[in-house]
Structure formats: C-alpha cells, structure tokens
Design a protein around this motif. Sequence first.
Motif, PDB file in Angstrom:
ATOM      1  N   GLU A  72      -6.302   9.937  -0.336  1.00  0.00           N
ATOM      2  CA  GLU A  72      -6.135   8.869   0.649  1.00  0.00           C
ATOM      3  C   GLU A  72      -5.469   9.435   1.897  1.00  0.00           C
ATOM      4  OE1 GLU A  72      -4.635   5.244  -1.576  1.00  0.00           O
ATOM      5  OE2 GLU A  72      -6.738   4.861  -1.030  1.00  0.00           O
ATOM      6  N   HIS A 129      -1.468   6.176 -10.880  1.00  0.00           N
ATOM      7  CA  HIS A 129      -2.926   6.037 -10.861  1.00  0.00           C
ATOM      8  C   HIS A 129      -3.505   7.077  -9.919  1.00  0.00           C
ATOM      9  CE1 HIS A 129      -1.515   3.496  -7.498  1.00  0.00           C
ATOM     10  NE2 HIS A 129      -2.540   4.066  -6.889  1.00  0.00           N
ATOM     11  N   THR A 168      -2.264   0.661  -0.451  1.00  0.00           N
ATOM     12  CA  THR A 168      -3.550   1.087   0.117  1.00  0.00           C
ATOM     13  C   THR A 168      -4.725   0.267  -0.396  1.00  0.00           C
ATOM     14  OG1 THR A 168      -3.973   2.754  -1.583  1.00  0.00           O
ATOM     15  CG2 THR A 168      -2.690   3.463   0.333  1.00  0.00           C
ATOM     16  N   HIS A 221      -0.788   8.667  -7.365  1.00  0.00           N
ATOM     17  CA  HIS A 221       0.280   7.816  -6.826  1.00  0.00           C
ATOM     18  C   HIS A 221       1.209   7.368  -7.933  1.00  0.00           C
ATOM     19  CE1 HIS A 221      -2.324   6.687  -3.125  1.00  0.00           C
ATOM     20  NE2 HIS A 221      -1.621   7.787  -2.948  1.00  0.00           N
ATOM     21  N   HIS A 241      -6.719   8.483  -7.103  1.00  0.00           N
ATOM     22  CA  HIS A 241      -7.819   8.298  -6.144  1.00  0.00           C
ATOM     23  C   HIS A 241      -8.547   9.634  -6.108  1.00  0.00           C
ATOM     24  CE1 HIS A 241      -5.845   4.611  -4.509  1.00  0.00           C
ATOM     25  NE2 HIS A 241      -4.745   5.253  -4.872  1.00  0.00           N
TER      26      HIS A 241
HETATM   27 ZN    ZN Z   1      -2.929   4.502  -4.970  1.00  0.00          ZN
END
Ligand code: ZN
Length: 273
Positions: free
Chosen positions: A116, A104, A212, A129, A106
């Motif tokens: 992140e 996925h 996270t 990730h 961010h």
């Molecule tokens: Zn993530």
Amino acid sequence: QASEWDYNAEGDNGPADWGKRFPKCNDTASSSRQSPINIVVDNTKYNASLPTPEFINYDVAHATSNLIISNNGHTVVVTPKYASSDSKAQIKYKGKTYELVQFHFHWGSDSKRGSEHTIDGKHFQVEVHFVHYNTDDFNNFNEAKTEEGGLLVYAQFLKSFASSANAGYQEIVPQFEKVKYKGNTTTIPHFKFDTLLSKVPDRIYSYPGSLTTPTCDESVSWIVNSQTVEISQDQMSKFLELKSNKGETNEDLVNNYRPVQKLQQRTVETNVP
Ligand code: ZN
Ligand code: SG4
C-alpha cells in the motif's frame, strides 16, 4: 450492494469511488489525512527525538493462546485469542501503549505491486499491517477506531527473494490453503510475532493517516519500517492461491492494495538522518 467495496479499478466499487459511499475516504480536503501514501525520502523530516517503537511481548509464544486465521474476502487476517492470564503483544510509542488486535496482508500479482505504501514510488510485493489500539485512552478497539490517536498500525514490507522459507511466515502461510475462500477460518498455535519483523531499531517513517479501507477513519498513527523481510517464492505463491469469494466463481484475492493518497499538509518523520 451498498456496503460493498473492492479493489477493482473498472467497476463502481473500486477505490476511486469509495468516497461516494464512505465520505471519510475522500483525500481532497487540505486537512485530509488518508493512507496509504508515497513516501518521498528526500522530503521526509529527520527528527532526532522521534522514539523507536518498543515491542512488548512480541518475543513471547503463549502455550495457552491461539491465533485465528480468516479470509474475509479482502485479505487474510490473523487474530490472537489470548487466555486471560496471557500478556498481550503491545507497542509503546510516544508515551502511549497500543495493544495488537490483529495483523493482515496486502499483496500483488508480481513484484512491481502489492504494498500500500510506496517509497520513492516503489512498491514491494507484500505489506503486512500490525493493527494496534491505544489502551491508555480507549476501552476497546471499536471505540478507538474512529478517534484521533486511537490506532497505531506498524507496516512491514515483504519481498519474495529468498530461496529458503522464512521461518516466521512459515507459521502462517502454509495455513492459507485452509482459508482459500471468503469466510474460511482456521486456528493455529500462538508463536513469537517478532519472527515476522525485520529487526528494530532501524529507519522508520512515521506520519498521521487513516485506515486504508472503508470507512477510512483518520485515526491511525502509521509507522512504516523501511527495511524489508524476505520470504521464498514458494511462500509467495501461497498468497496467489487465495480467492476473494466463496468458491462459486474463480476470483483471485490479489492486488488488494489501495492506491496512494494525497499527502496534503502532512510531514513524514524519520528517525535516521
Ligand atoms: Zn492493511
Ligand atoms: C483489512 O481490510 C482488514 O481486514 C481489516 O480488519 C482492517 O480494518 C482494514 O484492512 C484496514 O486496516 O491497517 N489496512 S489497515 O488500515 O482493522 C480494521 C478487519 O476487518 C478496522 C478485522
């Protein structure tokens, strides 16, 4: 709603308040190991025997398997659905085997935010990730998710810079218009996941951390690849068209990154002096 959380610093459900309803998200205890973190390169510890992660079946495209792409309101998740005979993508690291369950993203509204993890305080615009669980010691992802040593997440930074589309991400990003709203799902053919990564081996950062997002379980061995992958500005623009709701109001799905957490007693290791 009690189970809700978001990335909005202004409201009551933002990252600074996650710990109130999800106690594992607190980073204040000296023993806590929350993620993401800022990686201060001068403070990383060179470990000559830190192994290079070994990618297994990341170079295989199964004709028999599909990928499910879905917008869950927090991100876009890509989940392989393997046929029973298909060999699954795995990472071998420090003597354990971890199976890829999903990946996925961010991302940020501009090139100064989105990732992140940060390196010397610097954000990248996208962080991907690749979430794996330890199949040597656990029966399934849910059992592994709450346990020390249960998960391994490999982080790949992206920046929008190239003028031509990145071929790997072109397998996914054009599908985003089909998953524009929360709850939308679509299916695409399986492809070689190594096309999504910068080549390895290279400099990696390795440290013990957490998921996270709530419930922030401290079960993750993090590997952060220092090398970025370039996507085009057109590809980046597709991220910025996604919405975090079902379409009744206009809520952009963007800046879905948790702020960096306290390092506490941890050391970040690196494999390059
Ligand atoms: Zn993530
Ligand atoms: C994202 O919210 C994903 O949608 C979640 O996956 C994921 O949770 C969560 O991030 C935390 O993962 O690599 N950022 S992270 O630490 O993988 C899990 C789903 O909801 C448990 C499928």
